[in-house]
Write a protein that holds these residues in place. Structure first.
Motif, PDB file in Angstrom:
ATOM      1  N   PRO A 123      -0.890   1.466   0.488  1.00 34.83           N
ATOM      2  CA  PRO A 123      -0.898   0.677  -0.611  1.00 34.83           C
ATOM      3  C   PRO A 123      -0.292   1.536  -1.618  1.00 34.83           C
ATOM      4  O   PRO A 123      -0.395   2.702  -1.971  1.00 34.83           O
ATOM      5  N   TYR A 124       0.527   0.442  -2.749  1.00 38.04           N
ATOM      6  CA  TYR A 124       1.176   1.184  -3.602  1.00 38.04           C
ATOM      7  C   TYR A 124       0.896   0.510  -4.865  1.00 38.04           C
ATOM      8  O   TYR A 124       0.495  -0.805  -5.002  1.00 38.04           O
ATOM      9  N   TRP A 125       1.072   0.856  -6.038  1.00 37.64           N
ATOM     10  CA  TRP A 125       1.185   0.105  -7.204  1.00 37.64           C
ATOM     11  C   TRP A 125       2.348  -0.963  -7.461  1.00 37.64           C
ATOM     12  O   TRP A 125       3.419  -0.587  -6.667  1.00 37.64           O
ATOM     13  N   VAL A 126       2.019  -2.130  -7.563  1.00 39.36           N
ATOM     14  CA  VAL A 126       2.612  -3.421  -7.346  1.00 39.36           C
ATOM     15  C   VAL A 126       4.123  -3.207  -7.792  1.00 39.36           C
ATOM     16  O   VAL A 126       5.276  -3.629  -7.495  1.00 39.36           O
ATOM     17  N   SER A 127       4.363  -2.420  -8.983  1.00 36.88           N
ATOM     18  CA  SER A 127       5.659  -2.171  -9.630  1.00 36.88           C
ATOM     19  C   SER A 127       6.405  -1.275  -9.221  1.00 36.88           C
ATOM     20  O   SER A 127       7.791  -1.393  -9.150  1.00 36.88           O
ATOM     21  N   TYR A 128       6.192  -0.327  -8.152  1.00 41.37           N
ATOM     22  CA  TYR A 128       6.951   0.598  -7.703  1.00 41.37           C
ATOM     23  C   TYR A 128       8.187   0.041  -6.944  1.00 41.37           C
ATOM     24  O   TYR A 128       9.559   0.300  -7.112  1.00 41.37           O
ATOM     25  N   PRO A 129       8.089  -0.890  -5.987  1.00 40.57           N
ATOM     26  CA  PRO A 129       9.164  -1.391  -5.162  1.00 40.57           C
ATOM     27  C   PRO A 129      10.089  -2.118  -5.979  1.00 40.57           C
ATOM     28  O   PRO A 129      11.223  -2.269  -5.738  1.00 40.57           O
ATOM     29  N   ASP A 130       9.545  -2.891  -6.941  1.00 41.77           N
ATOM     30  CA  ASP A 130      10.446  -3.892  -7.734  1.00 41.77           C
ATOM     31  C   ASP A 130      11.201  -3.203  -8.718  1.00 41.77           C
ATOM     32  O   ASP A 130      12.334  -3.518  -9.001  1.00 41.77           O
ATOM     33  N   MET A 131      10.644  -2.046  -9.216  1.00 41.86           N
ATOM     34  CA  MET A 131      11.442  -1.139 -10.255  1.00 41.86           C
ATOM     35  C   MET A 131      12.681  -0.690  -9.340  1.00 41.86           C
ATOM     36  O   MET A 131      13.626  -0.375  -9.703  1.00 41.86           O
ATOM     37  N   LYS A 166      16.291   9.355  -1.729  1.00 39.39           N
ATOM     38  CA  LYS A 166      16.760  10.199  -3.087  1.00 39.39           C
ATOM     39  C   LYS A 166      15.365  10.512  -3.630  1.00 39.39           C
ATOM     40  O   LYS A 166      15.158  11.673  -4.380  1.00 39.39           O
ATOM     41  N   TRP A 167      14.245   9.850  -3.747  1.00 37.28           N
ATOM     42  CA  TRP A 167      13.182   9.961  -4.185  1.00 37.28           C
ATOM     43  C   TRP A 167      12.060   9.798  -3.375  1.00 37.28           C
ATOM     44  O   TRP A 167      11.969   8.774  -2.474  1.00 37.28           O
ATOM     45  N   PHE A 168      10.859  10.542  -3.709  1.00 34.57           N
ATOM     46  CA  PHE A 168       9.493  10.147  -2.939  1.00 34.57           C
ATOM     47  C   PHE A 168       8.684   9.828  -4.129  1.00 34.57           C
ATOM     48  O   PHE A 168       8.318  10.776  -4.970  1.00 34.57           O
ATOM     49  N   ILE A 169       7.973   8.720  -4.239  1.00 33.14           N
ATOM     50  CA  ILE A 169       6.973   8.479  -5.217  1.00 33.14           C
ATOM     51  C   ILE A 169       5.518   8.726  -4.729  1.00 33.14           C
ATOM     52  O   ILE A 169       5.309   8.367  -3.843  1.00 33.14           O
ATOM     53  N   PHE A 170       4.946   9.569  -5.661  1.00 29.20           N
ATOM     54  CA  PHE A 170       3.660  10.074  -5.288  1.00 29.20           C
ATOM     55  C   PHE A 170       2.540   9.721  -6.309  1.00 29.20           C
ATOM     56  O   PHE A 170       2.887   9.975  -7.300  1.00 29.20           O
ATOM     57  N   ASN A 171       1.595   9.228  -5.899  1.00 30.72           N
ATOM     58  CA  ASN A 171       0.269   8.644  -6.874  1.00 30.72           C
ATOM     59  C   ASN A 171      -0.743   8.992  -6.259  1.00 30.72           C
ATOM     60  O   ASN A 171      -1.320   8.878  -5.271  1.00 30.72           O
TER      61      ASN A 171
END
Length: 400
Positions: A123-131, A166-171
């Motif tokens: 699960p991800y913060w809802v804004s990550y994919p849309d950004m 390019k990026w890996f988003i880590f939360n």
């Protein structure tokens, strides 16, 4: 010629904001609604921080500032990163934005080219994919299940990486699950990243100070110094300092990236609010003892919510390590029918029926990329949480 940009077709409005707005509207209409969708502490901003803001106003610090932050705030951020994370940065490596969301968005806009991929654990913060989509990139969702504590494994990260990554988003701790990665778990991920030097790391450390028990927070560049030159360490004052409305986020990383983010910011909102910046200086430099006191309250609420939700028929709720969310599964409710006649065929229908029949507003799991679940924010009063969980128990008990 269409008037609106085709880029808008790639994104959707924030579901968490939509749920919070719906709860407010229902309350304004006189409905008995308990909103558990908002991701903000119910504590007030500490007095010393408010006094610093008032002093800034009285001193006339109400003009434009440097585009990406006043020097005093950048120095405070550098001191914080050294003090809390053992990371050395200079002010030239720091960017301050209007909230953490803008910092992440600036970095993506400054770096994404068509076809670039960004790995996002779900699960991800809802804004990550849309950004990512707004910035012209492609989100690659790597699903972390309840069986792994909602944490991505090294094998899953390895499998998601391609030449286009390019990026890996880590939360961590995570929104929406509250899951926190131990140092050992994070080291397994950083070992994978060290084998792929073209992949950059974007951390979202917003819930760094909101951890419970003996869990110890750590961030990727802290665990693996070899990633320092391709990591953007992002944070802010919103959650731990109860400053959501002040809108101050920040990041530290390589100067070239920070300069590119500054260029984006100079042609969009420009500088964050000057008064909020001075308040943030006091937040980072001032007393920190209230954070531990607030965490005791959050942990008590977490434990109550987990216990009460696990007592609800058809719901399974893991115990999170941090943040102020739980992410229970409603797998045991799927296929049943509510007392109001609604067939519960997914987590969205569960959430809608719960709101309509019991007046409890939660965010359905599909919004975060993993079903069948829902998110509860326990950043509200004990009384409201107890009543909400009682209503959830009653709702589940009537499913047939």
């Amino acid at each position: 010629m269409p008037f609106l940009s085709a880029t808008l077709d790639r994104v959707k409005p924030s579901p968490t904001i939509a749920v919070s707005n719906m709860a407010r509207e229902l309350k304004a209409a006189g409905k008995d609604v308990i909103g558990l969708g908002a991701g903000e502490p119910d504590f007030d901003t500490p007095d010393n921080i408010k006094q610093a803001a008032k002093a800034a106003i009285d001193a006339g610090k109400t003009k434009y500032t440097a585009v990406d932050g006043i020097p005093e705030l950048k120095e405070a951020i550098c001191a914080k990163l050294k003090r809390d994370n053992g990371l050395e940065y200079t002010p030239a490596q720091v960017s301050v934005g209007t909230g953490g969301k803008q910092i992440l968005y600036n970095a993506l806009v400054a770096t994404m080219n068509p076809g670039d991929e960004v790995i996002i654990p779900a699960p991800y913060w809802v804004s990550y994919p849309d950004m990512v989509l707004l910035a012209g990139g492609e989100p690659v969702i790597a699903e972390a299940s309840i069986q792994t504590g909602f944490k991505l494994t090294a094998d899953q990260l390895e499998a998601a990486i391609t030449p286009k990554t390019k990026w890996f988003i880590f939360n961590s701790p995570s929104n929406p699950t509250g899951a926190g990665y131990t140092r050992a778990e994070l080291k397994e991920l950083t070992d994978v990243l060290m084998r792929h030097p073209h992949v950059w790391v974007m951390t979202d450390d917003m819930y760094e100070h909101l951890t419970y028990g003996d869990f110890e927070f750590c961030t990727p560049a802290q665990v693996e110094p070899g990633l320092y030159d391709r990591t953007l360490t992002c944070n802010g004052v919103s959650k731990a300092y109860a400053m959501t409305g002040w809108r101050i986020g920040y990041a530290a990383g390589p100067e070239k990236l920070i300069a590119a983010m500054r260029k984006i910011q100079s042609q969009s909102p420009s500088n964050p609010c000057s008064i909020s910046q001075w308040a943030a200086v006091e937040a980072l430099n001032g007393p920190q003892d209230f954070i531990a006191e607030n965490n005791k309250v959050f942990q008590r609420r977490r434990d109550m919510v987990v216990e009460m939700l696990n007592a609800a028929e058809g719901i399974s709720c893991p115990v999170p390590e941090g943040a102020f969310y739980v992410y229970p599964s409603v797998a045991g409710c799927i296929g049943k029918t509510s007392a109001g006649g609604v067939k519960i065929d997914n987590d969205e229908t569960f959430a809608k029926a719960l709101l309509e029949e019991k007046g409890v507003a939660v965010v359905f799991g599909a919004a975060f990329g993993l079903s069948p679940n829902f998110r509860v924010s326990y950043a509200t009063s004990d009384e409201a949480l107890k009543e909400a969980c009682t209503r959830i128990q009653d709702f589940c008990a009537t499913l047939t």
